[in-house]
Motif scaffolding. Structure first.
Motif, PDB file in Angstrom:
ATOM      1  N   UNK A   1       1.188  -1.110   0.366  1.00  0.00           N
ATOM      2  CA  UNK A   1       0.048   0.058  -0.062  1.00  0.00           C
ATOM      3  C   UNK A   1       0.579   1.130   0.105  1.00  0.00           C
ATOM      4  N   UNK A   2       1.623   1.178  -0.514  1.00  0.00           N
ATOM      5  CA  UNK A   2       2.658   1.947  -1.032  1.00  0.00           C
ATOM      6  C   UNK A   2       3.349   2.900   0.616  1.00  0.00           C
ATOM      7  N   UNK A   3       3.730   1.939   1.154  1.00  0.00           N
ATOM      8  CA  UNK A   3       4.493   1.615   2.440  1.00  0.00           C
ATOM      9  C   UNK A   3       5.959   1.074   2.122  1.00  0.00           C
ATOM     10  N   UNK A   4       7.046   1.585   2.313  1.00  0.00           N
ATOM     11  CA  UNK A   4       8.542   0.602   2.538  1.00  0.00           C
ATOM     12  C   UNK A   4       8.503   0.008   3.550  1.00  0.00           C
ATOM     13  N   UNK A   5       9.768  -1.036   2.794  1.00  0.00           N
ATOM     14  CA  UNK A   5       9.321  -1.621   4.777  1.00  0.00           C
ATOM     15  C   UNK A   5       9.523  -1.318   5.738  1.00  0.00           C
ATOM     16  N   UNK A   6      10.802  -0.395   5.905  1.00  0.00           N
ATOM     17  CA  UNK A   6      11.022   0.919   7.276  1.00  0.00           C
ATOM     18  C   UNK A   6       9.929   1.768   7.200  1.00  0.00           C
ATOM     19  N   UNK A   7       8.478   1.777   6.757  1.00  0.00           N
ATOM     20  CA  UNK A   7       7.416   2.902   7.267  1.00  0.00           C
ATOM     21  C   UNK A   7       6.426   2.229   7.357  1.00  0.00           C
ATOM     22  N   UNK A   8       6.553   0.270   6.898  1.00  0.00           N
ATOM     23  CA  UNK A   8       5.409  -0.491   7.207  1.00  0.00           C
ATOM     24  C   UNK A   8       6.169  -1.368   8.475  1.00  0.00           C
ATOM     25  N   UNK A   9       7.342  -0.886   9.106  1.00  0.00           N
ATOM     26  CA  UNK A   9       7.483  -1.501  10.401  1.00  0.00           C
ATOM     27  C   UNK A   9       7.226  -0.347  11.006  1.00  0.00           C
ATOM     28  N   UNK A  10       6.872   1.354  11.120  1.00  0.00           N
ATOM     29  CA  UNK A  10       7.585   1.895  12.319  1.00  0.00           C
ATOM     30  C   UNK A  10       5.406   2.076  12.337  1.00  0.00           C
ATOM     31  N   UNK A  11       4.762   1.655  10.694  1.00  0.00           N
ATOM     32  CA  UNK A  11       3.602   1.827  11.428  1.00  0.00           C
ATOM     33  C   UNK A  11       2.765   0.620  12.163  1.00  0.00           C
ATOM     34  N   UNK A  12       3.959  -0.301  12.059  1.00  0.00           N
ATOM     35  CA  UNK A  12       3.466  -2.075  13.258  1.00  0.00           C
ATOM     36  C   UNK A  12       3.641  -0.742  14.510  1.00  0.00           C
ATOM     37  N   UNK A  13       4.211  -0.823  14.851  1.00  0.00           N
ATOM     38  CA  UNK A  13       5.002   0.198  15.716  1.00  0.00           C
ATOM     39  C   UNK A  13       3.564   1.029  16.414  1.00  0.00           C
ATOM     40  N   UNK A  14       3.582   1.922  16.046  1.00  0.00           N
ATOM     41  CA  UNK A  14       2.983   2.672  16.213  1.00  0.00           C
ATOM     42  C   UNK A  14       1.011   2.295  16.557  1.00  0.00           C
ATOM     43  N   UNK A  15       0.820   1.582  15.511  1.00  0.00           N
ATOM     44  CA  UNK A  15      -0.276   0.771  15.824  1.00  0.00           C
ATOM     45  C   UNK A  15      -0.640  -0.226  16.593  1.00  0.00           C
ATOM     46  N   UNK A  16       0.705  -0.315  17.232  1.00  0.00           N
ATOM     47  CA  UNK A  16       0.213  -1.405  18.788  1.00  0.00           C
ATOM     48  C   UNK A  16       0.719  -0.781  19.821  1.00  0.00           C
ATOM     49  N   UNK A  17       1.117   0.695  19.728  1.00  0.00           N
ATOM     50  CA  UNK A  17       0.922   1.473  20.874  1.00  0.00           C
ATOM     51  C   UNK A  17       0.036   1.967  21.011  1.00  0.00           C
ATOM     52  N   UNK A  18      -0.850   2.817  19.991  1.00  0.00           N
ATOM     53  CA  UNK A  18      -1.929   3.338  20.077  1.00  0.00           C
ATOM     54  C   UNK A  18      -2.882   2.512  20.330  1.00  0.00           C
TER      55      UNK A  18
END
Length: 138
Positions: free
Chosen positions: A97-114
């Motif tokens: 969905x347009x996320x790079x691997x680094x962006x996808x890792x950050x997205x998953x971490x932020x979803x977990x935290x929130x």
């Protein structure tokens, strides 16, 4: 919802989740508003707000160091090609969905935290939560 025997209010959970989603901006605003209104933040809200701010600074410093290291190592003849290919794959090629691997890792971490903050629980990140937890004694 209960978190370590303390009832967490809905507003605190929303502020905590928004703080993670906005990478600490909502948390900084909430700290300023709380200070001006002379309103004491709960331990849960303080932990999550300061963890989101620390997480944002940690990501910034990590990205900066990786960028400088990649720039320096790209000048080495054989290693430079490997570093450039790795950087191209890891940080510049969209994967999902347009996320790079680094962006996808950050997205998953932020979803977990929130999500954990919305549930009224203390989210745990190995290094960052230890630093924040030692300062807030939860």
């Amino acid at each position: 919802m209960r978190s370590n025997g303390i009832r967490v209010q809905l507003m605190e959970r929303i502020i905590s989740a928004l703080s993670y989603i906005t990478f600490g901006i909502a948390g900084v605003i909430w700290v300023i508003v709380s200070y001006i209104a002379k309103n004491h933040m709960s331990q849960f809200c303080s932990f999550n707000v300061y963890q989101s701010i620390f997480f944002s600074f940690f990501l910034y410093i990590l990205t900066l160091i990786c960028g400088i290291a990649a720039g320096l190592l790209s000048a080495v003849p054989f290693l430079g090609k490997i570093i450039n290919d790795f950087t191209l794959f890891f940080a510049q090629t969209p994967i999902y969905f347009g996320y790079t691997l680094w962006g996808l890792i950050i997205f998953v971490i932020v979803c977990y935290l929130s999500i954990f903050a919305l549930l009224g629980k203390y989210p745990y990140l190995p290094f960052i939560s230890d630093v924040i937890g030692s300062n807030f004694r939860r």
